[in-house]
Design a protein around this motif. Structure first.
Motif, PDB file in Angstrom:
ATOM      1  N   THR A 416       0.837  -1.195   0.000  1.00  0.00           N
ATOM      2  CA  THR A 416       0.000   0.000   0.000  1.00  0.00           C
ATOM      3  C   THR A 416       0.877   1.253   0.000  1.00  0.00           C
ATOM      4  O   THR A 416       2.035   1.223   0.417  1.00  0.00           O
ATOM      5  N   ILE A 417       0.288   2.364  -0.470  1.00  0.00           N
ATOM      6  CA  ILE A 417       0.976   3.654  -0.538  1.00  0.00           C
ATOM      7  C   ILE A 417       0.057   4.710   0.064  1.00  0.00           C
ATOM      8  O   ILE A 417      -1.136   4.762  -0.253  1.00  0.00           O
ATOM      9  N   ASP A 418       0.597   5.542   0.933  1.00  0.00           N
ATOM     10  CA  ASP A 418      -0.182   6.648   1.497  1.00  0.00           C
ATOM     11  C   ASP A 418      -0.188   7.804   0.507  1.00  0.00           C
ATOM     12  O   ASP A 418       0.855   8.204  -0.022  1.00  0.00           O
ATOM     13  N   ARG A 423      -0.698  17.028  -0.814  1.00  0.00           N
ATOM     14  CA  ARG A 423       0.470  16.828  -1.672  1.00  0.00           C
ATOM     15  C   ARG A 423       0.069  16.887  -3.149  1.00  0.00           C
ATOM     16  O   ARG A 423       0.806  17.429  -3.979  1.00  0.00           O
ATOM     17  N   ILE A 424      -1.095  16.359  -3.479  1.00  0.00           N
ATOM     18  CA  ILE A 424      -1.582  16.425  -4.864  1.00  0.00           C
ATOM     19  C   ILE A 424      -1.749  17.881  -5.284  1.00  0.00           C
ATOM     20  O   ILE A 424      -1.320  18.293  -6.366  1.00  0.00           O
ATOM     21  N   VAL A 470      -3.626   3.513  -0.394  1.00  0.00           N
ATOM     22  CA  VAL A 470      -3.929   3.006  -1.728  1.00  0.00           C
ATOM     23  C   VAL A 470      -3.259   1.652  -1.933  1.00  0.00           C
ATOM     24  O   VAL A 470      -2.043   1.518  -1.749  1.00  0.00           O
ATOM     25  N   LYS A 471      -4.071   0.692  -2.308  1.00  0.00           N
ATOM     26  CA  LYS A 471      -3.571  -0.643  -2.634  1.00  0.00           C
ATOM     27  C   LYS A 471      -3.446  -0.743  -4.156  1.00  0.00           C
ATOM     28  O   LYS A 471      -4.432  -0.628  -4.881  1.00  0.00           O
ATOM     29  N   VAL A 472      -2.237  -0.931  -4.639  1.00  0.00           N
ATOM     30  CA  VAL A 472      -1.942  -0.907  -6.072  1.00  0.00           C
ATOM     31  C   VAL A 472      -2.224  -2.278  -6.686  1.00  0.00           C
ATOM     32  O   VAL A 472      -1.889  -3.306  -6.093  1.00  0.00           O
ATOM     33  N   PRO A 473      -2.843  -2.339  -7.881  1.00  0.00           N
ATOM     34  CA  PRO A 473      -3.065  -3.638  -8.535  1.00  0.00           C
ATOM     35  C   PRO A 473      -1.746  -4.304  -8.894  1.00  0.00           C
ATOM     36  O   PRO A 473      -0.749  -3.638  -9.174  1.00  0.00           O
ATOM     37  N   ILE A 484       4.394   9.921  -5.413  1.00  0.00           N
ATOM     38  CA  ILE A 484       4.483  10.767  -6.600  1.00  0.00           C
ATOM     39  C   ILE A 484       4.014  10.026  -7.835  1.00  0.00           C
ATOM     40  O   ILE A 484       3.509  10.641  -8.799  1.00  0.00           O
ATOM     41  N   ASP A 485       4.152   8.690  -7.861  1.00  0.00           N
ATOM     42  CA  ASP A 485       3.659   7.911  -8.994  1.00  0.00           C
ATOM     43  C   ASP A 485       2.142   7.985  -9.081  1.00  0.00           C
ATOM     44  O   ASP A 485       1.571   8.087 -10.178  1.00  0.00           O
ATOM     45  N   LEU A 486       1.468   7.913  -7.929  1.00  0.00           N
ATOM     46  CA  LEU A 486       0.013   8.018  -7.910  1.00  0.00           C
ATOM     47  C   LEU A 486      -0.432   9.420  -8.328  1.00  0.00           C
ATOM     48  O   LEU A 486      -1.435   9.577  -9.038  1.00  0.00           O
ATOM     49  N   ILE A 487       0.306  10.432  -7.907  1.00  0.00           N
ATOM     50  CA  ILE A 487      -0.026  11.809  -8.293  1.00  0.00           C
ATOM     51  C   ILE A 487       0.098  11.976  -9.804  1.00  0.00           C
ATOM     52  O   ILE A 487      -0.730  12.635 -10.450  1.00  0.00           O
ATOM     53  N   GLU A 488       1.106  11.363 -10.386  1.00  0.00           N
ATOM     54  CA  GLU A 488       1.262  11.421 -11.836  1.00  0.00           C
ATOM     55  C   GLU A 488       0.070  10.777 -12.540  1.00  0.00           C
ATOM     56  O   GLU A 488      -0.413  11.292 -13.552  1.00  0.00           O
TER      57      GLU A 488
END
Length: 820
Positions: A416-418, A423-424, A470-473, A484-488
């Motif tokens: 998971t990622i916080d 930040r967004i 966030v749980k990434v597939p 930062i990857d999720l923000i992108e």
């Protein structure tokens, strides 16, 4: 990757045109380089039924055919194909049809006296093959007049899509379909995945010696298959993707690779089982291994080349004999052929760096290696394998006997990622709202976008500015690793064009750093001396050496011959000088500012350096020299370098030096400034000139850039101070004496300047003599001293005491024998 429009629409609902989807994908970071509309290739081409075939009355190789194309009247068509026959169903281009692939518009015309009202087409004329031996004949029953495009998969549009290196999932139809669903909101329809409860049998064993390079390997045994050509739909689908159809089994592995992004490989089971067996009538179970190659091993790959393997090549082995380059290409000895009845289907995961090094070492790049290099989806290995098994059983028959498995994959499903809304906002800035107002992206939009990408969100800290967990597939585990990857991803799917593009209200005036300013002054001074700036690689020809000053080896050199980093600039300048000479370009007078590297006992070092080279005739042309060449000599070369130093405002001392193997031991000087060693300068060694075939005398220098910048970084140089021109006349005095040869002119000049004081304006050495009437071990030197005062005209009483002080200092310091 070439994306089939029809195939994509089977996987996701699309309400856009191909052009609109291409624009949407491009704005989302997937560049669509080309749109290939195949619907235009056979527009106006219909299915025709050949009713009768008669010989042409005026040509032996032509036939006159009566063709039913679904109209009231049959067409008369003259055809030259040898395979035309009655009752055949063929593609017919009727009058008025334009065939873009051969740039022909069909018109009714006479061929050798017989009127022809159309053309019976081959697949090459429709753009589906490069060459065809005859016309295409359809199988089955088709009504005449039917549009041929659905039958030949020419009702399709191909999008040539380029994905960034971090998006390995975009090298599959399923991955692109997921992206399209997230961008457009369309429903996703993934293929149904069959399940097989397979047990490990005794037919094959697995031995994975390199678990890091191969974290998972599945070997499935299928018996009783029948090799045959693939059905038309599969061949057309592969051809549209740019893959050549081969046979049903091989085509299935390529089809699944395109669909799921998972490379597969099929081995001939019987050939595999015979490798390394002493008793072929009752062979032992086959052991499939994964290991790195050993020196001297060879493998004949599917392209027919016998490859000498290197230690970095990862191998698939059968009974410890190489049968494939893991993740790159299979071997010819276990290739599936028309007589194959038993298969071993490989589905594996290979570490990206390992595959990249292996492919590069052999100089090959395949569809398989390009996917492994970017990292395939670890979570869907079994999915792709089961889909391939089901399709092989459907197209080639057979029975699944057993499956061997080694699995040491890491579990990424719980990562998971916080993600912080604050930040967004900070990274992406404001957005333009529907009413034209400026605002911030909402939490609802963030949740909608990430959910569409397959992420699972849980609110960790509720409020106006929430924080999500966030749980990434699993299929995005390689490129979604940080916040930062999720923000992108949020920015990409929301649309970059929806964010405000306000420039900063007040910009800062640009300026050069002191170091860059001084570098530009150095370049200007060197160019002013007639030298051209050169740029070379920092690689060099040589072998790594130990000890102080040794050359440093490159771990992964771009070129085999350039396997070390340079520790001097002069060798590269010599090579450039020689290249220009060999090309007939004349002498190369140039300089280079670059980095050098060397080894010391406590580690590696690097520094910036300045090198230069010049030679040949000092003056170009014949004017004033009466055709005689004024060759470069020590004094001219030294004067050129002195001019550079004078323009920079520094004074450099010269001392004899014999340390460089590149320069003449008797015509080399070390350069010093303020007590620090600046570099060296001298004539190129005669032996090097002879070995390399360099014409004429050549001089070179190399300076330490940091030392030079330190000397230039002084107020009196950075901010020049104007000195008024002397309004009073100068007084010249000459002084001549015998001095020991070991005493340099620079040392003598230094003592004269100290003794002359403020009245001494300049010193010039204008004569040197060795020979008759000169004491042994000495030489005759003559200097001209110029005296001047800024406030009065000097008299003899002013000059003589100072000049006498100069004489006494020379006698006292060096024991010279005065002649004047």
């Amino acid at each position: 990757m070439r994306i089939s429009w029809n195939w994509l629409r089977e996987l996701v609902d699309i309400n856009l045109t191909p052009e609109e989807l291409a624009e949407t994908l491009t704005f989302a970071g997937f560049e669509v380089e080309d749109i290939e509309d195949r619907r235009s290739w056979a527009e106006g081409v219909v299915v025709g039924k050949v009713l009768a075939v008669e010989p042409h009355p005026n040509a032996d190789k032509l036939r006159v055919c009566q063709v039913d194309v679904g109209d009231a009247n049959n067409l008369t068509i003259v055809c030259g194909a040898a395979n035309v026959r009655a009752e055949a169903l063929v593609p017919v281009a009727v009058t008025g049809t334009y065939l873009p692939k051969i740039d022909v518009k069909i018109r009714a015309s006479k061929l050798r006296g017989v009127r022809s009202e159309g053309m019976i087409c081959s697949l090459s004329e429709l753009g589906l093959e490069k060459t065809s031996e005859g016309i295409h004949i359809f199988a089955g029953e088709i009504a005449p007049g039917t549009d041929v495009r659905p039958r030949l998969q020419l009702d399709d549009v191909i999008l040539d899509l380029t994905a960034t290196a971090n998006r390995a999932d975009a090298l599959s139809m399923v991955g692109v379909a997921r992206e399209v669903a997230a961008l457009t909101g369309g429903n996703l329809h993934l293929p149904k995945v069959p399940t097989y409860n397979l047990e490990s049998g005794e037919l094959i064993n697995l031995k994975v010696s390199e678990s890091t390079a191969c974290p998972a390997y599945l070997g499935t045994v299928i018996t009783g298959v029948k090799i045959a050509p693939s059905p038309d739909w599969l061949q057309y689908r592969l051809a549209a993707a740019g893959v050549r159809p081969i046979s049903n089994v091989v085509d299935v592995t390529n089809y699944i690779m395109l669909q799921w992004g998972q490379p597969l490989h099929a081995f001939d089971g019987d050939r595999l089982s015979q490798l390394g067996q002493d008793n072929l009538e009752n062979p032992a179970p086959t052991t499939i291994g994964v290991r790195f190659a050993e020196a001297g091993e060879t493998l004949k790959t599917l392209d027919g080349q016998t490859r000498t393997l290197q230690a970095q090549n990862l191998l698939i082995t059968g009974n410890d004999q190489p049968i494939a380059l893991a993740g790159v290409m299979g071997g010819e000895t276990t290739e599936v052929y028309e007589g194959t009845t038993n298969l071993v289907l490989e589905a594996a995961l290979f570490e990206p760096i390992t595959v990249r090094r292996s492919a590069r070492a052999q100089g090959i790049r395949t569809e398989s290696s390009s996917r492994y290099e970017r990292s395939v989806n670890q979570a869907e290995l079994e999915t792709a394998c089961n889909c391939a098994i089901a399709l092989i059983l459907e197209l080639a028959g057979g029975k699944v006997v057993s499956q061997a498995k080694v699995d040491q994959r890491q579990d990424y499903s719980q990562r998971t990622i916080d993600l912080r809304l604050t930040r967004i906002h900070h990274v992406l800035g404001n957005i333009t709202l529907i009413d034209g107002e400026v605002g911030d992206i909402s939490p609802e939009d963030v949740e909608r976008i990430l959910t569409a990408l397959g992420c699972q969100l849980e609110v960790k800290e509720p409020g106006e500015f929430p924080v999500w967990q966030v749980k990434v597939p699993a299929y995005r585990y390689r490129d979604l690793e940080r916040e930062i990857d999720l923000i992108e991803e949020v920015a990409r799917l929301y649309g970059y064009d929806n964010f405000c593009d306000h420039l900063p209200e007040q910009g800062e005036i640009g300026y050069l750093s002191p170091e860059e300013f001084l570098k530009r002054n150095i370049r200007a001074a060197l160019r002013g001396a007639g030298l051209t700036e050169l740029v070379h690689y920092t690689y060099a020809v040589g072998k790594p050496t130990e000890g102080d000053g040794g050359m440093v080896a490159i771990a992964n050199p771009l070129f085999t011959e350039y396997s070390v980093l340079r520790n001097e600039i002069i060798p590269g300048l010599i090579a450039a000088y020689l290249h220009n000479q060999d090309q007939g370009n004349g002498v190369l007078n140039g300089f280079e500012i670059g980095r050098v590297f060397w080894r010391e006992e406590d580690g590696l070092r690097e520094a910036d350096s300045i090198g230069g080279i010049f030679g040949g005739a000092y003056h170009q042309g014949n004017w004033g020299s009466y055709g005689a060449k004024a060759e470069m000599n020590w004094y001219l070369a030294k004067g050129l370098l002195e001019g550079v130093f004078q323009n920079l405002g520094i004074t450099v001392e010269y001392q004899p030096d014999q340390q460089s193997h590149l320069l003449h031991p008797g015509r080399t000087a070390s350069l010093w400034i303020s007590g620090e060693r600046l570099g060296r300068f001298g004539e190129l060694h005669p032996q090097i000139r002879s070995e390399r075939g360099i014409e004429g005398v050549v001089y070179a220098f190399e300076l330490d850039l940091e030392t030079l910048l330190s000397a230039l970084d002084r107020p009196e140089i950075l901010v020049p101070k104007f000195q008024t021109y002397g309004s009073y006349p100068q007084s010249d005095r000459d002084i001549a004496f015998f001095a020991p040869i070991k005493v340099t002119a620079a040392e003598i000049t230094k003592v004269i300047r100290q003794a002359g004081g403020s009245l001494l304006e300049s010193i010039t050495l204008f004569d040197e003599y060795r020979g008759q009437n000169v004491p042994e071990g000495q030489r005759s030197l003559a200097f001209r001293l110029v005296y001047r005062s800024s406030d009065r005209t000097l008299t003899e009483e002013d000059i003589e005491p100072v000049h006498q002080q100069v004489r006494e200092s020379l006698v006292e310091k060096f024991g010279v024998n005065l002649r004047s």
